[in-house]
Design an enzyme around this catalytic site. Structure first.
Site, mmCIF file in Angstrom:
data_model
loop_
_atom_site.group_PDB
_atom_site.id
_atom_site.type_symbol
_atom_site.label_atom_id
_atom_site.label_comp_id
_atom_site.label_asym_id
_atom_site.label_seq_id
_atom_site.Cartn_x
_atom_site.Cartn_y
_atom_site.Cartn_z
ATOM 1 N N ASP A 10 0.882 -1.160 0.000
ATOM 2 C CA ASP A 10 0.000 0.000 0.000
ATOM 3 C C ASP A 10 0.927 1.219 0.000
ATOM 4 O O ASP A 10 2.110 1.123 0.338
ATOM 5 C CB ASP A 10 -0.955 -0.001 1.198
ATOM 6 C CG ASP A 10 -2.187 0.871 0.929
ATOM 7 O OD1 ASP A 10 -2.122 1.705 -0.004
ATOM 8 O OD2 ASP A 10 -3.202 0.736 1.634
HETATM 9 C C1 BGC Z 1 -5.004 3.244 -0.166
HETATM 10 C C2 BGC Z 1 -5.021 2.263 -1.312
HETATM 11 C C3 BGC Z 1 -4.845 2.978 -2.622
HETATM 12 C C4 BGC Z 1 -3.538 3.763 -2.580
HETATM 13 C C5 BGC Z 1 -3.241 4.536 -3.840
HETATM 14 C C6 BGC Z 1 -3.777 4.150 -0.221
HETATM 15 O O1 BGC Z 1 -3.907 5.193 0.686
HETATM 16 O O2 BGC Z 1 -5.038 2.576 1.063
HETATM 17 O O3 BGC Z 1 -6.241 1.552 -1.298
HETATM 18 O O4 BGC Z 1 -4.863 2.080 -3.686
HETATM 19 O O5 BGC Z 1 -3.594 4.693 -1.512
HETATM 20 O O6 BGC Z 1 -4.152 5.548 -4.041
#
Ligand code: BGC
Length: 735
Positions: free
Chosen positions: A261
């Site tokens: 993530d």
């Molecule tokens: C989220 C993810 C997301 C990523 C990119 C993170 O803060 O938890 O679900 O895909 O950001 O935007």
């Protein structure tokens, strides 16, 4: 264990013999080519692939014709194009995408067919934008009603979540776009998601929280997985050998890639635990990784294995040259149609005292009350949103459906809650605005019917923090009471992604519906349901408790929501820098004390009342269930029954099959969903419905042997219209 890697893995990571399900063979079809590519790569080139290049891409090897991997949020629409290294929009003219109903809305359809079409639509739009992998579906179990991302996730039930995840993944990947299951695993709260340390029994972990991931890997053949921010058993998910290697790669035989993530890697050792790509930066898996390999701390074999997994995905997903991407508008009519089909099946009718569908012969003046009637939900809050050309609001949808049939007047009714309020940390639990209320009441008095559009919005339900309460926000309970006093024909529509406390609005209203954050065509679908063009057929994918404190994680005090000495409710921007130094996870242990008793499993086992049970959803039609047979066979239990639409309206019903096991030697929830089917029935039509309760889904996790096991013996099979409306039961014996 079925999908075990050969023992060779622990000694040489290079020559791996998988015993994997046939669908995953696609990923393994280029091994010889990959050997050649790897043999031509320098260490620098290899390490360069293992971290973000830009905010949403990771590097290939230009010299060898290996393209970069382009990622896109996901999960409910392809996110707009941003500057390479920031979250700033590029303001392109072609990147407006279809806004699909968010996760909980899709789940309310209880329809793998809809999830397949949805995933397919996402995949098609991703390709138009030159994206290789979408960051979705988001499939964590909804453990707490307040969870900030409840609207993105599917359900409190692992099997419902699992079937939808499999179908979404297949639909997406059949278009040539990779899916990325997120957030693996146990990311069940947003407050302090960057620190919280989950402690859970192996049985609850496998049966409830890992099950959707396991299904989407083994049956959906997902090519990507995103490691979650949180810790499990004291270890960050991004650096968690148990999750990434032992379970995902060894037990499930996952041949694809794990990405972090955003900002979720905390140590270079993540690469050894099973991480392929640190996103979006290179703090740990860039120069630090290169140095570690050169110093002999991390082996070349590990690097080669991670590169091999990346190349499997890269060679399978056809790269789209930059000059061919973004040449036409992302959103296409075909996807809008899918968004509508999902939305119309997702709307849940909770209560109806006969006021719906609206009778336009009698109803000539309609008051639509509520800020949410005109509010759009594609963007808002923290996290992924969708820049979209079209979002039909509830008010627009109602107007469209009514046409010239009646006069529609709107009043705001309660104050807005927007980004400014969220930034200033204004509680959504505000007092009613007297002026807005008076204006709404005045209009309501003169109308034949009042449609009160209430609920949350995307600023209230947001990534990065959980809701503090599930009470109706913005003084809406007061508004509902005042409207009911002014006009007895009150219909309340709840726009929300998660549960709310509905007692007051339920008592005030003659009819009550949930219409979710329902995508580009949400308003159209709502209009069609209110006017009876479509009979509602959505079913709740999670329980609506009477009070928040009744729900299992609250009742057992095992949801750590507040860090001592901090007034922060969450970690909105997850502290991308130096989170390791500020790691306070020892103060933030989440002991999943309710064990298996998540959601309805808790309420049914403890015999506690709820506001609206899991699986609940009414129709304009009435359905008759009869003639149940439950026959064990080699595949599981074949359940068959007659389902009849006893009405003069075409309708769909989601028939649900639960089991209980009274004579079990194991402690079990009182009721567990083991099968379901959405059935379309014309007026007066009857069908014989056949549902297989699959043997694998009947198994329990045995921690002693670290495997699934079927307990032979008596099974009570119950068929019905919700977890609390079981119409037929039959006992049988499985071996
Ligand atoms: C989220 C993810 C997301 C990523 C990119 C993170 O803060 O938890 O679900 O895909 O950001 O935007």
């Amino acid at each position: 264990m079925k999908f075990l890697l050969s023992r060779v893995l622990s000694t040489t990571l290079f020559t791996i013999v998988f015993s994997v399900p046939s669908q995953a063979q696609a990923l393994l079809s280029n091994e010889a080519k990959i050997n050649t590519i790897i043999s031509q790569m320098t260490l620098e080139e290899k390490v360069d692939m293992l971290h973000g290049k830009h905010m949403f891409s990771s590097a290939g090897v230009e010299r060898l014709g290996i393209a970069d991997i382009e990622y896109a949020d996901g999960p409910f629409g392809i996110r707009e194009e941003m500057e390479p290294n920031s979250w700033k929009s590029l303001n392109l003219a072609t990147d407006s995408a279809t806004f699909f109903p968010t996760g909980s809305a899709l789940a309310a359809t209880w329809s793998p067919e809809m999830a397949y079409a949805y995933g397919r639509g996402m995949g098609i739009e991703a390709r138009l934008r030159g994206k290789d992998m979408i960051l979705g579906p988001a499939i964590n179990i909804q453990r707490i009603p307040t969870g900030g991302r409840t609207y993105e996730y599917f359900s409190e039930d692992p099997l419902l979540s699992g079937f939808l995840a499999v179908a979404y993944t297949k639909g997406c990947q059949e278009t040539g776009t990779a899916a990325c299951l997120k957030h693996y695993a146990l990311n069940n709260q947003e407050n302090y998601r960057g620190f919280v340390d989950v402690r859970i029994s192996p049985r609850a972990m496998n049966e409830i929280y890992l099950k959707p991931f396991e299904m989407a890997v083994l049956e959906g053949d997902a090519w990507g997985v995103m490691a979650a921010y949180n810790k499990v058993d004291g270890k960050w998910c991004s650096d968690n050998e148990m999750l990434l290697t032992d379970v995902l790669r060894k037990r499930w035989g996952f041949p694809g890639i794990v990405i972090s993530d955003w900002g979720g890697v905390h140590a270079t050792s993540a690469v050894v635990a099973g991480m392929n790509v640190e996103m979006p930066g290179n703090r740990f898996m860039g120069k630090a990784l290169l140095d570690s390999v050169k110093a002999g701390v991390i082996s070349d074999a590990v690097i080669d294995q991670r590169v091999r997994e990346l190349l499997r995905v890269r060679l399978l997903v056809q790269p789209i040259p930059a000059e061919k991407a973004n040449k036409e508008m992302t959103a296409k009519p075909e996807q809008l149609k899918t968004a509508y089909e999902v939305a119309k099946r997702s709307i849940v009718l909770l209560k109806n005292d006969g006021v719906l569908p609206l009778n336009l012969k009698r109803v000539k003046k309609i008051a639509v009350i509520g800020d949410n009637a005109r509010c759009k939900q594609a963007l808002g809050g923290v996290g992924a949103g969708v820049k979209t050309l079209r979002e039909v609001t509830p008010l627009e949808g109602i107007r469209e459906a009514i046409g010239n049939g009646a006069e529609v007047i709107w009043a705001q009714g309660y104050p807005s809650y927007g980004a400014q309020e969220r930034f200033k940390r204004v509680s959504p639990q505000m007092a009613p605005d007297r002026k807005l209320l008076a204006e709404a009441v005045k209009i309501a008095r003169k109308a034949d019917v009042v449609i009160f559009v209430a609920g949350d919005n995307r600023e209230i339900e947001t990534e990065g923090s959980d809701r503090v309460s599930i009470k109706m926000p913005q003084g809406q309970n007061e508004v509902a009471k005042a409207l009911a006093a002014a006009n007895k024909n009150l219909v309340t529509v709840i726009v929300a992604g998660g549960p709310l406390e509905l007692e007051t609005v339920r008592d005030a209203s003659k009819a009550l519906l949930i219409s979710w954050f329902n995508g580009s065509e949400g308003g159209t679908a709502l209009g069609d349901v209110l006017t009876g063009k479509v009979s509602p057929s959505g079913k709740l994918p999670f329980t609506f408790p009477i009070k928040l404190k009744d729900s299992p994680a609250y009742a057992t005090g095992s949801y750590p929501q507040q860090l001592k000495g901090s007034d922060q409710q969450g970690d909105i921007f997850v502290g991308l820098v130096n989170r390791e130094k500020n790691d306070r996870s020892q103060e933030l242990i989440a002991p999943y004390a309710e064990e298996l008793l998540v959601g309805y499993r808790w309420f049914t086992t403890k015999k506690l009342p709820v506001a609206y049970p899991f699986g609940h959803g009414l129709s304009y039609a009435t359905f008759e269930y009869s003639n149940l047979t439950a026959t064990p066979n080699a595949e599981g239990i074949r359940v068959e029954f007659d389902l009849k639409n006893n009405s003069s309206i075409d309708a769909e019903e989601v028939a649900q099959v639960y089991v209980s096991r009274e004579q079990s030697a194991l402690e079990r929830p009182a009721l567990e969903l083991k099968g379901f089917q959405r059935v379309a029935l014309g007026k007066g039509e009857q069908k014989r419905v056949s549902i297989l309760l699959r043997r694998n889904d009947m198994k329990d996790w045995n921690a002693a042997i670290e495997n699934w096991q079927l307990e032979a013996g008596q099974v009570e099979v119950h068929v019905g219209s919700s977890s609390a409306d079981l119409r037929l039961s039959q006992t049988c014996t499985i071996n």
